[in-house]
Write an enzyme that holds these catalytic residues in place. Sequence first.
Site, PDB file in Angstrom:
ATOM      1  N   ASP A 255      -4.596  -7.021  -4.922  1.00 44.28           N
ATOM      2  CA  ASP A 255      -4.620  -7.420  -2.949  1.00 44.28           C
ATOM      3  C   ASP A 255      -6.021  -7.334  -2.028  1.00 44.28           C
ATOM      4  OD1 ASP A 255      -2.212  -6.582  -3.330  1.00 44.28           O
ATOM      5  OD2 ASP A 255      -2.117  -5.297  -1.909  1.00 44.28           O
TER       6      ASP A 255
ATOM      7  N   LYS B 231       3.339  -9.069  -7.138  1.00 45.01           N
ATOM      8  CA  LYS B 231       4.436  -7.805  -7.462  1.00 45.01           C
ATOM      9  C   LYS B 231       4.839  -8.092  -5.253  1.00 45.01           C
ATOM     10  CE  LYS B 231       0.274  -5.222  -4.678  1.00 45.01           C
ATOM     11  NZ  LYS B 231       0.362  -5.139  -3.036  1.00 45.01           N
TER      12      LYS B 231
ATOM     13  N   CYS C 191      -1.808   0.664  -1.101  1.00 50.74           N
ATOM     14  CA  CYS C 191      -1.332  -0.415  -2.660  1.00 50.74           C
ATOM     15  C   CYS C 191      -1.960  -0.278  -3.766  1.00 50.74           C
ATOM     16  CB  CYS C 191      -1.244  -1.802  -2.388  1.00 50.74           C
ATOM     17  SG  CYS C 191      -0.401  -2.564  -0.754  1.00 50.74           S
TER      18      CYS C 191
END
Length: 264
Positions: free
Chosen positions: A61, A171, A204
């Site tokens: 991310d 994702k 995450c």
Amino acid sequence: MTQSDALHPLPAKAKPWNRWRVSDDHADLSRAGHRVRPLTIAARPKNLTLDVSRTALLVVDMQNDFCSAGGWLDHIGVDYRPARAPIEPLRAALPCFRRAGMPVVWVNWGNRPDLGNISPALLHVYNGSGNGVGLGDTVPATGAAALQSGSWGAAVVDELAVDQTDIQVAKFRMSGFWDTPLDSILRNLGITTCLFAGVNADQCVLHTLADANFLGYDTIFLEDCCATTSPAFCWEATLYNARQIFGFTAQASDVCRALEETQP
């Protein structure tokens, strides 16, 4: 020409120990062994030795919607600046890992435009009132759809250039393993150990790391290449759990130093 001379490795990018050799009339399914490349690094709760040839870096991310001004996180009022902390450590570490032959895997939010695989629960997390800017909605400052595949917000930040040899996986949840090909990719590469970097450390990154552990991978949380916009106690709890339950924490700078000392 012998039968073995006529065989060609397949696929070309696979690790040597996970290749077939084929010709028009023959397939050799035997796998060659691989050379262990041990690397000892400082870590907590104890120092460790990993096999470089079976280790990958997963970067989670590090994308505009989480780490850049005008992105989705900035728009909803979260101070995005702490999420930028891993940028410089990663800029220093990525070339080192690539030179060592470690796969670099970028695991980013990248939703389908129709949000067809996103549950109501996920939609609620990011738009609790139903009137805000949630997943797939347009972020006013950029005109990009929040966390949508192919959008500016889903792209890796400019400071971290994605190399043509890197792997990118989209994702759709906190974990990079659910509903994605990440596990298949790592297994086809022969990976047994995963180094983790990115944001948010307690969300995450930790969920992806936990699922990796549950799937049987060795997991190492790189402290200097992770960060969070959450309160400090979330960071401390993440470090505790990474060391106590899931494996180890280490510094990417220590990994690179050890690599540079051992590489020919």
